[in-house]
Design a protein around this motif. Structure first.
Motif, PDB file in Angstrom:
ATOM      1  N   SER A 182       0.824  -1.210   0.000  1.00 53.83           N
ATOM      2  CA  SER A 182       0.000   0.000   0.000  1.00 53.83           C
ATOM      3  C   SER A 182       0.856   1.256   0.000  1.00 53.83           C
ATOM      4  N   ILE A 232      -0.165   5.071  -0.715  1.00 56.74           N
ATOM      5  CA  ILE A 232      -1.065   5.282   0.414  1.00 56.74           C
ATOM      6  C   ILE A 232      -0.215   5.543   1.654  1.00 56.74           C
ATOM      7  N   SER A 263      -2.900   3.734   6.894  1.00 57.64           N
ATOM      8  CA  SER A 263      -3.335   2.344   6.810  1.00 57.64           C
ATOM      9  C   SER A 263      -4.395   2.189   5.718  1.00 57.64           C
ATOM     10  N   VAL A 264      -4.469   0.999   5.152  1.00 56.31           N
ATOM     11  CA  VAL A 264      -5.527   0.702   4.190  1.00 56.31           C
ATOM     12  C   VAL A 264      -6.844   0.610   4.959  1.00 56.31           C
ATOM     13  N   PHE A 274      -7.979  -3.943  -2.358  1.00 49.30           N
ATOM     14  CA  PHE A 274      -8.225  -2.968  -1.301  1.00 49.30           C
ATOM     15  C   PHE A 274      -7.432  -1.686  -1.540  1.00 49.30           C
ATOM     16  N   ILE A 275      -6.227  -1.821  -2.074  1.00 44.88           N
ATOM     17  CA  ILE A 275      -5.420  -0.636  -2.386  1.00 44.88           C
ATOM     18  C   ILE A 275      -6.123   0.189  -3.449  1.00 44.88           C
ATOM     19  N   GLN A 317      -9.425   2.285  -2.307  1.00 49.43           N
ATOM     20  CA  GLN A 317      -9.414   3.449  -1.422  1.00 49.43           C
ATOM     21  C   GLN A 317      -9.951   4.670  -2.173  1.00 49.43           C
ATOM     22  N   PRO A 325      -9.275  -5.653   5.118  1.00 48.94           N
ATOM     23  CA  PRO A 325      -8.322  -6.437   4.320  1.00 48.94           C
ATOM     24  C   PRO A 325      -7.676  -7.531   5.152  1.00 48.94           C
TER      25      PRO A 325
END
Length: 330
Positions: free
Chosen positions: A111, A116, A119-120, A289-290, A293, A323
């Motif tokens: 991430s 990023i 945190s994710v 998940f990345i 966002q 995640p």
């Protein structure tokens, strides 16, 4: 294969809790292709879901991944892989495995390598209702009361009744729908109007890819999202005046590297973003998940449809999907 990297490929099967039905057919298990890439000290993992809509089978995809042994320069880095291998499930598995390998070897989370800073964050994911009768879909919508965002699989005839029935069953829910290319041109106008009346936020891919030109300039109150019509950045010019959003999937884009570039290009072009996935395990959705966002819609419920998942899995808590831990991926 270079002396530095070795990899292994397998076809794995994960049974579903209940059959998953869309306009093209039904499935009772997720059939995925898994890959590991190792430098002798660290191992990266990736997963993809071959999709028959694009002429992919598990055996074909596994063979395409294994063929990289004859062209080891493709694994030199993700840029080489992007330039030398076509988009699709095979490249996705390898690309995500390289992201994971880089993270584990460097100690820097994937991430953070993707830009990023924190945190994710967990995401509100769609929960998918398989194509069925209006009554059965309404019943399933009620049973899915813990999910605030539902995604209906549609199939053409009867879709207005399906949308109305689910809305009546779940007046509290946010609703989106995926027609999976099943509508005819005559259906588009009245069906989009029905979606608007039922308070839907989005309709995915109403017409077949390559036969969706009637959407250009069509007045509609519900945003229309391109799925099968957009795989990579090169597809964007053809859809800019037909769609309001794009559904970005790692398997279509051929990995996280291209998917992130496609997301940025889509936003620059004024399109909204949905992040989706195939029916797959937590290993497949971890890199998504990345990508997810800040997306307007997220559809990463694949692991929630399985009766058996990877360990450690993504987890649902309080309506949010978290995640999986970095020891699985990233």
């Amino acid at each position: 294969m270079s002396a530095e990297l070795t990899f292994a490929v397998s076809i794995d099967r994960f049974p579903l809790r209940v059959p998953f039905v869309i306009s093209r057919g039904a499935k009772t298990e997720a059939v995925v292709v898994s890959v590991t890439v190792s430098d002798g000290r660290f191992t990266g993992r990736g997963e993809c879901t071959p999709y028959g809509r694009y002429g992919e089978t598990p055996e074909y995809v596994a063979s395409a991944i294994s063929a990289v042994a004859d062209t080891p320069h493709l694994l030199a880095n993700r840029a080489a892989l992007l330039a030398g291998m076509p988009a699709g499930a095979a490249r996705n598995a390898l690309d995500c495995a390289l992201w994971d390998l880089e993270a584990k070897g460097s100690g820097v989370a994937a991430s953070k390598r993707a830009g990023i800073t924190g945190s994710v964050a967990p995401v509100t994911t769609c929960f998918t209702l398989s194509l069925d009768t209006p009554e059965e879909m309404a019943r399933c919508a009620k049973d899915a009361g813990q999910y605030g965002l539902l995604k209906l699989k549609l199939g053409g005839d009867g879709d207005m009744d399906r949308m109305a029935a689910v809305r009546q069953a779940r007046p509290d829910a946010r609703l989106v729908a995926d027609a999976n290319e099943a509508w005819s041109e005559d259906m588009v106008g009245p069906f989009l109007a029905a979606a608007g009346n039922a308070g839907f936020e989005l309709i995915e891919q109403p017409l077949p890819a390559g036969a969706d030109d009637m959407l250009e300039g069509l007045a509609h109150s519900v945003p229309v999202c391109a799925d099968e019509s957009v795989h990579t950045r090169k597809d964007l010019p053809a859809v800019l005046h037909r769609y309001d959003a794009v559904n970005i999937k790692l398997d279509k884009a051929g990995g996280l590297t291209e998917a992130l570039a496609l997301r940025d290009a889509a936003r620059e072009a004024g399109l909204r973003v949905m992040v989706g996935s195939m029916v797959a395990t937590s290993l497949a959705v971890a890199p998504a998940f990345i990508l997810a966002q800040g997306a307007e819609w997220v559809d990463l419920d694949g692991p929630l449809l399985l009766s058996v998942d990877r360990d450690p899995p993504a987890r649902l808590d309080g309506g949010l999907l978290y995640p999986p831990p970095a020891r699985l991926w990233g």
